[in-house]
Design a protein around this motif. Sequence first.
Motif, short mmCIF file in Angstrom:
data_model
loop_
_atom_site.label_atom_id
_atom_site.label_comp_id
_atom_site.label_asym_id
_atom_site.label_seq_id
_atom_site.Cartn_x
_atom_site.Cartn_y
_atom_site.Cartn_z
N ARG A 1 0.83 -1.21 0.00
CA ARG A 1 0.00 0.00 0.00
C ARG A 1 0.87 1.26 0.00
NH1 ARG A 1 -2.18 4.00 2.75
NH2 ARG A 1 -4.40 4.52 2.44
N ALA A 2 1.94 1.24 0.77
CA ALA A 2 2.85 2.39 0.81
C ALA A 2 3.49 2.61 -0.56
CB ALA A 2 3.92 2.17 1.87
N ARG A 3 3.87 1.50 -1.22
CA ARG A 3 4.46 1.61 -2.56
C ARG A 3 3.42 2.08 -3.57
NH1 ARG A 3 8.09 2.88 -6.28
NH2 ARG A 3 8.33 1.35 -7.95
N LEU B 1 1.38 6.39 -7.23
CA LEU B 1 0.38 7.39 -7.63
C LEU B 1 0.99 8.79 -7.59
CD1 LEU B 1 -3.02 6.27 -6.04
CD2 LEU B 1 -2.17 5.92 -8.36
N GLU B 2 1.86 9.04 -6.63
CA GLU B 2 2.56 10.33 -6.59
C GLU B 2 3.52 10.45 -7.77
OE1 GLU B 2 4.36 10.01 -2.77
OE2 GLU B 2 2.63 10.84 -1.69
N LEU B 3 4.15 9.34 -8.14
CA LEU B 3 5.10 9.34 -9.25
C LEU B 3 4.43 9.69 -10.58
CD1 LEU B 3 8.11 8.58 -9.94
CD2 LEU B 3 7.24 6.31 -10.54
N VAL B 4 3.18 9.23 -10.76
CA VAL B 4 2.48 9.51 -12.02
C VAL B 4 1.59 10.76 -11.91
CG1 VAL B 4 2.54 7.11 -12.76
CG2 VAL B 4 0.56 7.93 -11.48
N HIS B 5 1.79 11.53 -10.84
CA HIS B 5 1.15 12.83 -10.67
C HIS B 5 -0.38 12.75 -10.61
CE1 HIS B 5 5.15 14.24 -11.39
NE2 HIS B 5 5.14 13.96 -12.67
N ILE B 6 -0.89 11.76 -9.86
CA ILE B 6 -2.33 11.69 -9.60
C ILE B 6 -2.65 12.65 -8.46
CG2 ILE B 6 -4.11 10.25 -8.53
CD1 ILE B 6 -3.94 9.28 -11.21
N PRO B 7 -3.60 13.59 -8.64
CA PRO B 7 -3.94 14.49 -7.55
C PRO B 7 -4.60 13.74 -6.39
CG PRO B 7 -5.46 14.76 -9.41
CD PRO B 7 -4.38 13.84 -9.87
N GLU C 1 0.57 15.30 -21.47
CA GLU C 1 0.97 15.04 -20.09
C GLU C 1 1.41 13.58 -19.91
OE1 GLU C 1 -2.15 16.10 -17.47
OE2 GLU C 1 -2.26 18.19 -18.15
N ILE C 2 0.64 12.64 -20.49
CA ILE C 2 0.96 11.21 -20.36
C ILE C 2 2.29 10.90 -21.05
CG2 ILE C 2 0.26 8.88 -21.04
CD1 ILE C 2 -1.36 9.98 -18.71
N LEU C 3 2.49 11.44 -22.25
CA LEU C 3 3.74 11.19 -22.97
C LEU C 3 4.93 11.81 -22.24
CD1 LEU C 3 2.49 11.80 -26.61
CD2 LEU C 3 3.12 9.61 -25.59
N GLY C 4 4.73 13.01 -21.73
CA GLY C 4 5.80 13.64 -20.95
C GLY C 4 6.13 12.84 -19.71
N LEU C 5 5.09 12.29 -19.07
CA LEU C 5 5.29 11.47 -17.88
C LEU C 5 6.07 10.21 -18.22
CD1 LEU C 5 4.66 10.64 -14.95
CD2 LEU C 5 2.48 9.74 -15.78
N LEU C 6 5.71 9.54 -19.33
CA LEU C 6 6.43 8.33 -19.73
C LEU C 6 7.90 8.63 -20.02
CD1 LEU C 6 3.84 6.55 -22.05
CD2 LEU C 6 4.66 5.76 -19.83
N ALA C 7 8.15 9.76 -20.69
CA ALA C 7 9.53 10.14 -21.00
C ALA C 7 10.32 10.40 -19.72
CB ALA C 7 9.54 11.38 -21.89
N GLU C 8 9.66 11.06 -18.76
CA GLU C 8 10.32 11.35 -17.48
C GLU C 8 10.65 10.06 -16.72
OE1 GLU C 8 9.24 13.42 -13.16
OE2 GLU C 8 7.78 13.43 -14.77
N LEU C 9 9.67 9.14 -16.68
CA LEU C 9 9.88 7.89 -15.97
C LEU C 9 10.93 7.02 -16.66
CD1 LEU C 9 6.14 7.10 -15.12
CD2 LEU C 9 7.90 7.98 -13.58
N GLN C 10 10.96 7.10 -17.99
CA GLN C 10 11.98 6.35 -18.73
C GLN C 10 13.38 6.81 -18.33
OE1 GLN C 10 12.06 6.93 -23.02
NE2 GLN C 10 12.63 4.80 -23.33
N ARG C 11 13.55 8.12 -18.22
CA ARG C 11 14.85 8.66 -17.82
C ARG C 11 15.21 8.23 -16.40
NH1 ARG C 11 12.80 13.17 -20.56
NH2 ARG C 11 12.13 14.13 -18.60
#
Length: 543
Positions: A131-133, A138-144, A194-204
């Motif tokens: 649950r903590a992970r 959710l914070e990592l993928v910028h869910i409000p 936003e989703i594509l930018g998020l994927l690119a950020e997570l890939q890096r």
Amino acid sequence: MKKTETIFDIRDIRVTFDTPDGEVEAVRGVNMHVNAGETVAVVGESGSGKSQIMMAAMGLLAANGRAEGSATYRGQELIGLPRDRLNRIRGARITMIFQEPMTSLDPLYTIGRQISEPLMVHGGLSASAARARALQLLELVHIPEPERRLKSYPHELSGGQRQRVMIAMALANNPDLLIADEPTTALDVTIQAEILGLLAELQRKLGMAILFITHDLAIVEAFADRVYVMQHGRVVEEGTTREIFTRPTKDYTRMLLAAEPEGRKPPVPESAPILLDANRVSVTFQAKGGLFSPGFELKAVREVTLSLRAGQTVGIVGESGSGKSTFGRALLQLLPCEGRVVYQGTPIHGLGRAAMRPYRRNLQMVFQDPYGSLSPRMTVGEIITEGLLVHEPQLSARERAQAATEALKEVGLDPAMRNRFPHEFSGGQRQRIAIARAVVLKPTVIVLDEPTSALDRSVQKQIIALLRRIQDAYDLSFIFISHDLAVVRALADYTIVMKAGQVVEEGATDEVFERPKSAYTRNLMEAAFNLKQVLSRQAEARA
């Protein structure tokens, strides 16, 4: 880890399906590979076999499908691998994001539980650690409000939020390879960015490779390192993104690149009569409270005004949740609304089902998902003529069959197909059937709600040409609701931009697109037509 190291290698993959009409070869000897840390795109029209390759490699083919050939992950053969050994790889080292998150997420379980499960199965975490992970993801993928969203169910999230949840689930165990199958098709342009930018950020951050399956070439150009182009189950061209976009060698690739909506609709004269007039229309939804939560009121549409003239196409654009589809349904009295709606001088707002029946023939609607709006138990001929049974009960069966034949011809389909069922058609063909069902009644107004959003660009181009032709032939008026701004620009002569249930800008289409006045409209335009620049700015902001 070297970026030239191949981690996923496909050799001579063949996928065959057993059908009542015999064997269908969906993939015919495909070779491709993905290197560590790179982004590879697989593009092609619907039915080209691009998704089936990955389903075969992941052991997810339908029961009537079989795969031959080789698909290896870091030297480990996946084809024919026993399920227990395959499960140690998929969901852990290789993960997938599917096209429609609403059908991929279990409606009966909370978001927190669905993210936690693969962490406990593949990562061996305890329930509390999982649950903590999940909260961290959710914070990592910028869910409000991530803490609250852990307790939410899929239907309580927007399309963009559900897709972010799917990404969080895919990233839960830090995969080596992420396979994304049309992950942004049904999303608004700003959410796509936003989703594509998020994927690119997570890939890096994670160093993972991405295999991106899509028909949206704007995304490929902005996002991918290399490209495979597929047609009829084969790879017809491959190369770096720059090579494919600047020096394509195959006619098919050139056709895909040229399949952008084109042309402009001239405005109708101001003397054209007004067919549908809406004044300060509002739609409010009442949500009932539960045992521990109070009810609330949602204003989905807030005092929106619209006038539609004979022969005119009014485009309505805006992000998901802007109220554009709700407004379209309210105009046809498919939803209760406040305000005034007048059709050809007669007020129709507030009319009940029986009182509205005489107007239904002239006020038709084509919905976003033709598969969901076409009865699977009825033949195409029965679907198209269903309205005639209500509005022209005097017609004989022969006359209705003739009307179905003419409607199918009108939308470019073979009348011999009228005895088939919806599942036997492609997405583009089903959309033509939905249009034929509306056109057969010879209406004056058609509301088209996202009719091209899930279609390939080449099919979109065909549907646009079809709509233009039937509009000219029958002097139809359209209200075209879409988040695809390129399609709206090609079809509409007047455009309304909505946000949070309100109109933020409206005017002649060329004026709105070329000289937008509001910052919101400018952001929409930039995300739609300058995706590469938007992603570049996002990367700079996060660096």
